[in-house]
Design an enzyme around this catalytic site. Structure first.
Site, PDB file in Angstrom:
ATOM      1  N   ASP A 146       0.851  -1.187   0.000  1.00 37.28           N
ATOM      2  CA  ASP A 146       0.000   0.000   0.000  1.00 37.28           C
ATOM      3  C   ASP A 146       0.894   1.248   0.000  1.00 37.28           C
ATOM      4  O   ASP A 146       2.091   1.163   0.310  1.00 37.28           O
ATOM      5  CB  ASP A 146      -0.887  -0.031   1.252  1.00 37.28           C
ATOM      6  CG  ASP A 146      -1.717   1.224   1.408  1.00 37.28           C
ATOM      7  OD1 ASP A 146      -2.456   1.555   0.459  1.00 37.28           O
ATOM      8  OD2 ASP A 146      -1.625   1.871   2.463  1.00 37.28           O
ATOM      9  N   ASP A 167      -1.281  -0.458   6.066  1.00 36.65           N
ATOM     10  CA  ASP A 167      -1.603   0.108   7.374  1.00 36.65           C
ATOM     11  C   ASP A 167      -3.087   0.035   7.708  1.00 36.65           C
ATOM     12  O   ASP A 167      -3.475   0.309   8.842  1.00 36.65           O
ATOM     13  CB  ASP A 167      -1.202   1.588   7.411  1.00 36.65           C
ATOM     14  CG  ASP A 167      -2.078   2.430   6.478  1.00 36.65           C
ATOM     15  OD1 ASP A 167      -2.040   2.180   5.250  1.00 36.65           O
ATOM     16  OD2 ASP A 167      -2.824   3.287   6.968  1.00 36.65           O
ATOM     17  N   LYS A 202      -9.212  -2.910  -3.668  1.00 37.45           N
ATOM     18  CA  LYS A 202      -9.033  -3.576  -2.368  1.00 37.45           C
ATOM     19  C   LYS A 202     -10.236  -3.352  -1.472  1.00 37.45           C
ATOM     20  O   LYS A 202     -10.775  -2.252  -1.470  1.00 37.45           O
ATOM     21  CB  LYS A 202      -7.771  -3.012  -1.680  1.00 37.45           C
ATOM     22  CG  LYS A 202      -6.468  -3.259  -2.406  1.00 37.45           C
ATOM     23  CD  LYS A 202      -5.275  -2.709  -1.638  1.00 37.45           C
ATOM     24  CE  LYS A 202      -5.270  -1.199  -1.529  1.00 37.45           C
ATOM     25  NZ  LYS A 202      -4.056  -0.640  -0.916  1.00 37.45           N
ATOM     26  N   ASP A 245      -0.382   5.216   0.838  1.00 36.79           N
ATOM     27  CA  ASP A 245      -0.678   6.216   1.871  1.00 36.79           C
ATOM     28  C   ASP A 245      -0.908   5.546   3.216  1.00 36.79           C
ATOM     29  O   ASP A 245      -1.783   4.694   3.365  1.00 36.79           O
ATOM     30  CB  ASP A 245      -1.905   7.035   1.476  1.00 36.79           C
ATOM     31  CG  ASP A 245      -1.976   8.368   2.213  1.00 36.79           C
ATOM     32  OD1 ASP A 245      -1.160   8.588   3.137  1.00 36.79           O
ATOM     33  OD2 ASP A 245      -2.838   9.192   1.877  1.00 36.79           O
TER      34      ASP A 245
END
EC number: 3.1.3.-
Length: 256
Positions: A11, A208, A183, A13
């Site tokens: 990922d 995250d 996703k 951000d």
């Protein structure tokens, strides 16, 4: 015992950068992958920017030097999915240049009357007419595709409507469920694996956000690494309904 992974799905951000600030451990993580010559692919639900634009931002704002081919957006996954369907080339799109330009450059043709596909992503210039056209086309038989389910997006102003909000509205008005690409859905993960040329057992998903990144792993039988540098708080980890394969406070803790 920790596995040795042949490839990494990552990922952006909250994992590599947070808003406009680089996450130093994330930058080091990418540089280690490059030094070890381990394949990686950034997998992002963001459809507003092309891979070239994302790579430019990583370079200019965060001093992370990666080629555009290492960036796989929900826009690219949408294009790959439509090509595989073989339904036709006519399309109507709600979205920004990172979605519209890529779809048209891939050989699809704009059609507001009887498209084969209606693709809905984030569009900051959304209006009633766009929503109306999309709804009518879907009712007339176009395949309804949602780029990603994110109902809100984090900004300096706070959480603002995301692509999922527009998709839900058109789903209601057209009375049709969309095919969802991004996703944590299977389509973007399967397409990303095809790009890498690897199997599910060979890779790990790093992110995250438990709701998108980690669920991408859990729902698709791919190992996952949750890093507590962004969306999911450390206090939430003990209460997660299903645990990631690994959890780290910082990507500096990861040993390849």
């Amino acid at each position: 015992m920790k596995k040795h992974y042949q490839g990494y799905l990552i990922d952006l951000d909250g994992t590599i950068y947070l808003g406009k600030e680089v996450i130093p451990a994330g930058k080091r993580f990418v540089e280690q992958l490059q030094e070890l010559n381990i394949p990686f692919l950034f997998v992002t639900n963001n459809t507003t920017k092309t891979p070239i634009a994302v790579a430019k931002r990583l370079s200019e704002e965060f001093d992370i030097q990666v080629p555009a081919k290492t960036i796989y957006t929900a826009s690219l996954a949408t294009i790959d999915y439509m090509k595989e369907q073989g339904k036709g080339k006519r399309v109507y799109v709600i979205g920004e240049s990172g979605l519209v330009d890529l779809i048209l450059s891939a050989g699809f043709v704009w059609d507001e009357e009887s498209p084969d596909y209606v693709v809905v992503g984030l569009d900051t210039e959304i209006n009633y007419e766009k929503l109306a056209v999309a709804s009518l086309c879907i009712r007339n038989g176009a395949l309804f595709i949602g780029t990603n389910p994110d109902k809100s997006i984090p900004t300096e102003r706070g959480l603002l409507p995301g692509a999922g909000s527009f998709i839900s509205l058109i789903q209601t008005s057209s009375q049709t469920d969309p095919v969802m690409i991004g996703k944590p859905n299977a389509i973007i993960m399967d397409e990303a694996l095809k790009v890498m040329g690897l199997n599910k057992d060979d890779v790990i998903m790093v992110g995250d956000n438990y709701e998108t990144d980690i669920q991408s792993g859990l729902q698709n039988n791919i190992d996952s690494l949750l890093v507590l540098s962004g969306f999911t708080a450390k206090s939430a980890v003990p209460h997660l309904p299903e645990q990631p394969t690994y959890v780290v406070d910082s990507l500096d803790e990861w040993v390849f």
